[in-house]
Design a protein around this motif. Structure first.
Motif, PDB file in Angstrom:
ATOM      1  N   ALA A   7     114.841  48.963 -45.075  1.00 59.16           N
ATOM      2  CA  ALA A   7     113.519  49.442 -44.631  1.00 59.16           C
ATOM      3  C   ALA A   7     112.898  48.455 -43.641  1.00 59.16           C
ATOM      4  O   ALA A   7     112.280  48.870 -42.658  1.00 59.16           O
ATOM      5  N   THR A   8     113.099  47.155 -43.872  1.00 62.09           N
ATOM      6  CA  THR A   8     112.577  46.168 -42.914  1.00 62.09           C
ATOM      7  C   THR A   8     113.209  46.382 -41.545  1.00 62.09           C
ATOM      8  O   THR A   8     112.511  46.407 -40.528  1.00 62.09           O
ATOM      9  N   GLY A   9     114.523  46.543 -41.538  1.00 63.37           N
ATOM     10  CA  GLY A   9     115.231  46.781 -40.281  1.00 63.37           C
ATOM     11  C   GLY A   9     114.709  48.016 -39.583  1.00 63.37           C
ATOM     12  O   GLY A   9     114.455  48.012 -38.373  1.00 63.37           O
ATOM     13  N   ARG A  10     114.516  49.082 -40.365  1.00 61.85           N
ATOM     14  CA  ARG A  10     114.033  50.328 -39.777  1.00 61.85           C
ATOM     15  C   ARG A  10     112.636  50.132 -39.202  1.00 61.85           C
ATOM     16  O   ARG A  10     112.335  50.583 -38.099  1.00 61.85           O
ATOM     17  N   LEU A  13     112.774  48.244 -35.906  1.00 61.46           N
ATOM     18  CA  LEU A  13     113.279  49.092 -34.829  1.00 61.46           C
ATOM     19  C   LEU A  13     112.256  50.163 -34.449  1.00 61.46           C
ATOM     20  O   LEU A  13     112.049  50.471 -33.276  1.00 61.46           O
ATOM     21  N   MET A  14     111.608  50.716 -35.489  1.00 66.85           N
ATOM     22  CA  MET A  14     110.612  51.762 -35.252  1.00 66.85           C
ATOM     23  C   MET A  14     109.455  51.204 -34.420  1.00 66.85           C
ATOM     24  O   MET A  14     109.012  51.829 -33.451  1.00 66.85           O
ATOM     25  N   GLY A 358     119.243  52.192 -31.539  1.00 65.29           N
ATOM     26  CA  GLY A 358     119.304  51.321 -32.705  1.00 65.29           C
ATOM     27  C   GLY A 358     118.813  52.021 -33.961  1.00 65.29           C
ATOM     28  O   GLY A 358     119.394  51.876 -35.036  1.00 65.29           O
ATOM     29  N   LEU A 359     117.760  52.808 -33.818  1.00 63.66           N
ATOM     30  CA  LEU A 359     117.226  53.556 -34.968  1.00 63.66           C
ATOM     31  C   LEU A 359     118.244  54.567 -35.484  1.00 63.66           C
ATOM     32  O   LEU A 359     118.439  54.691 -36.699  1.00 63.66           O
ATOM     33  N   ILE A 360     118.879  55.283 -34.544  1.00 61.60           N
ATOM     34  CA  ILE A 360     119.892  56.262 -34.952  1.00 61.60           C
ATOM     35  C   ILE A 360     121.029  55.545 -35.665  1.00 61.60           C
ATOM     36  O   ILE A 360     121.491  55.957 -36.729  1.00 61.60           O
ATOM     37  N   PHE A 361     121.448  54.436 -35.067  1.00 64.81           N
ATOM     38  CA  PHE A 361     122.517  53.606 -35.627  1.00 64.81           C
ATOM     39  C   PHE A 361     122.154  53.139 -37.030  1.00 64.81           C
ATOM     40  O   PHE A 361     122.906  53.286 -37.981  1.00 64.81           O
ATOM     41  N   TRP A 362     120.946  52.619 -37.166  1.00 64.31           N
ATOM     42  CA  TRP A 362     120.484  52.045 -38.439  1.00 64.31           C
ATOM     43  C   TRP A 362     120.369  53.110 -39.518  1.00 64.31           C
ATOM     44  O   TRP A 362     120.680  52.872 -40.681  1.00 64.31           O
ATOM     45  N   SER A 363     119.904  54.314 -39.116  1.00 61.73           N
ATOM     46  CA  SER A 363     119.685  55.375 -40.112  1.00 61.73           C
ATOM     47  C   SER A 363     120.993  55.746 -40.796  1.00 61.73           C
ATOM     48  O   SER A 363     121.000  56.154 -41.956  1.00 61.73           O
ATOM     49  N   ARG A 364     122.130  55.595 -40.115  1.00 60.62           N
ATOM     50  CA  ARG A 364     123.411  55.988 -40.698  1.00 60.62           C
ATOM     51  C   ARG A 364     123.771  55.097 -41.877  1.00 60.62           C
ATOM     52  O   ARG A 364     124.498  55.522 -42.778  1.00 60.62           O
TER      53      ARG A 364
END
Lengths: 387, 191
Positions: A7-10, A13-14, A358-364
């Motif tokens: 969640a921190t990463g998201r 990026l968000m 990055g967000l798309i990448f991270w969501s996976r």
């Protein structure tokens, strides 16, 4: 990875995505022309990286390589961002007349060579082709990604076979369609110039950034204590070999293009280099062999360098930076004849495309396992060693 | 002048009074690696392993350093680079000055393909010849062949060798040490 860490990463990026999109909107309102020019570099960077990922994920499936299994999900998640390039392409579709000289009727009228190409280089055909490219890539990428994630739970070799069957024609399509895309998006900036190898020039640069990003993501995970035992020094050694190989491959392609044009010395071919060595573009042009070949090549040449996490991390960052410089040097001389004119939008647009991807990448990573645990070579990958 | 058999043996270094090594036999590559590591921890430094296929991790376990071949290849490869550049420069810009297609007498651009080829050629020769020089192949005789089941090292057995040159080597203790780390058969080999 723990949910809180994810969640921190998201959130980071968000925030980066929202802030940079806001800046892009401000930039677009103030200087629309400059926004589109900068955006093309930013878009080309993520698209080339996605294409590099697309190609090399399929290479992993076709070669049946065991070493890459534990880093393959990172590779696949980078590949997964390419279909969303169709969304990132929308600003380009709206800014064609600011970006491409062949959109200007005055330019067409005075240049018969461009006039002869108007069937290909026209607004509608350009947009249509772009969406065909994305449709083809998306079909292949979603199919391969689906098999790979299905294998996490099914744990059968069936998915491996299906993914390989997609991959064989996929390699061909990645290069052919990727070449066409490079012609459309970057080569047509100089509509009277052509170079057959130009597609590979862009793809090889994209492949290098792809391996750099895989390396950096893995190193980042390692620092956070994630996948620390799954991605060992042996995997980094192999990633280092790929960085080394792609550096040499890029140089081979870039030099081949330069040598033939230099030797033939025909004005319609040399014009492209001519535009890129005048004024203060010259120092960048002359630095290219050094920053793109000599420095990374000799840094990575010996084995201990490829096994040093610091060295390959440094070279990965370096490769990404010089790729951006390279794309900038390809695009910007079309608009700024006398030399680079840095603008804050160059950074804002790049931050926007990279953070969205990055967000798309991270969501996976939330949706699927972080390593393809169902792969039959998973165990082998955990314990392999370089001879 | 013909040599008598003892002189031939001497020349080949196979005097029958010389102990070459103690050799222990293992039937599993993992056991070999573990045993190798333990033997090395006992203080032996001159170790070798004979296996039917490359065993990962054995170099590290018995302390065989990484190959020095690269240090032979790079200077010779760079000699290839220099040869190509000097040859092209000398022929084009000093010896026979012809203007061809309006090109300069010497330029790095057109020299690079040949320079690249010669660098690769010299490096390839250096790698192959250097490899043979370093590993001492081809050879017709090696003392390890005197081990009773030496042929099985090319089939299904893994041999761990403690060479007699090792300062810590003593035939009896070496055999005991090899047995203690799990060797199924141990033999002191002469040759």
């Amino acid at each position: 990875m723990e949910a809180s860490r994810w969640a921190t990463g998201r959130n980071v990026l968000m925030f980066a995505a929202l802030a940079s999109i806001l800046l892009c909107v401000v930039g677009y309102i103030n200087t629309p022309e400059r926004f589109f020019q900068s955006y093309l570099v930013a878009f080309a960077f993520v698209a080339a990286t996605g294409l590099g990922a697309f190609f090399f994920v399929m290479v992993q499936f076709l070669t049946g390589s065991a070493w890459s299994v534990t880093v393959r999900r990172i590779m696949e998640n980078i590949m997964f961002t390419l279909p969303f390039g169709a969304l990132l392409f929308i600003p380009i579709a709206f800014g064609l007349k600011h970006i491409y000289p062949w959109m200007d009727p005055a330019v067409i009228a005075e240049n018969p060579a461009i006039k002869a190409k108007t069937g290909f280089l026209s607004h509608d055909a350009f947009i249509l082709r772009a969406y065909i490219y994305f449709a083809v890539w998306s079909l292949w990428i979603f199919s391969i990604y689906r098999q790979s994630t299905k294998q996490d739970t099914e744990k059968s070799k069936q998915q491996m076979y299906v993914a390989s069957r997609w991959s064989a024609p996929g390699l061909f399509l990645a290069v052919v369609v990727g070449t066409l895309a490079a012609y459309d998006w970057l080569m047509s900036l100089e509509p009277t110039w052509y170079s057959t190898i130009f597609g590979l020039y862009i793809l090889s640069g994209g492949a290098l950034t792809f391996f750099s990003i895989v390396t950096l993501v893995a190193l980042g995970f390692r620092r956070a204590g994630v996948l620390k035992h799954a991605i060992t020094k042996e995997h980094y050694h192999d990633l280092g070999k790929w960085l080394f190989a792609m550096t040499a491959f890029y140089t081979y392609i870039a030099f081949s293009q330069y040598l033939l044009i230099w030797y033939a010395n025909i004005p319609e071919e040399t014009q492209w280099y001519r535009h890129r060595v005048v004024g203060s573009w010259f120092p960048i042009a002359i630095a290219m062999p050094f920053i793109r070949f000599i420095i990374p090549f000799f840094t990575l040449l010996c084995r201990p360098a490829k096994r040093s996490l610091n060295v390959i991390g440094l070279i990965a960052v370096w490769s990404i930076v010089v790729e951006i410089v390279d794309l900038y040097w390809i695009v910007m001389p079309v608009y700024y004849k006398n030399g680079p004119q840095l603008h804050w939008l160059d950074f804002a647009t790049l931050a926007a495309t990279v953070s969205i991807c990055g967000l798309i990448f991270w969501s996976r990573f939330k949706k699927h396992k972080m390593v393809p645990v169902g792969d039959l070579r998973f165990e082998q990958s955990l314990y392999f060693e370089n001879a | 002048m013909p040599l008598d058999p003892s002189q031939i043996r001497d020349k080949l270094g196979i005097g029958d009074d010389k102990v070459y090594a103690a050799i222990g036999e293992f039937s599993d590559p993992h056991d070999l690696v573990h045993a190798g590591r333990k033997i090395r921890e006992m203080g032996y430094t001159k170790l070798d392993a004979m296996t039917p296929f490359p065993v990962h991790g054995i170099d590290d376990a018995i302390g065989i350093p990484y190959s020095k071949l690269g240090w032979i290849v790079i200077p010779i490869g760079l000699c290839g680079t220099a040869t190509a550049l000097l040859l092209i420069w000398y022929c084009g810009a000093i010896s026979d000055k012809f203007v061809i297609g309006g090109k300069p007498f010497f330029d790095f651009t057109f020299s690079i393909p040949i320079t690249f080829e010669l660098t690769v050629l010299f490096s390839a020769f250096a790698s192959v010849i250097g490899m043979f020089a370093l590993n001492g192949l081809p050879r017709l005789y090696h003392p390890s062949m005197n081990y009773q089941a030496a042929h099985r090292a090319s089939d299904d057995r893994f041999l761990l060798v403690i060479e007699a040159d090792d300062p810590k080597f003593h035939p009896q203790t070496a055999v005991e040490h090899l047995k203690s780390v799990g060797a199924s058969t141990v033999e002191v080999v002469e040759g």
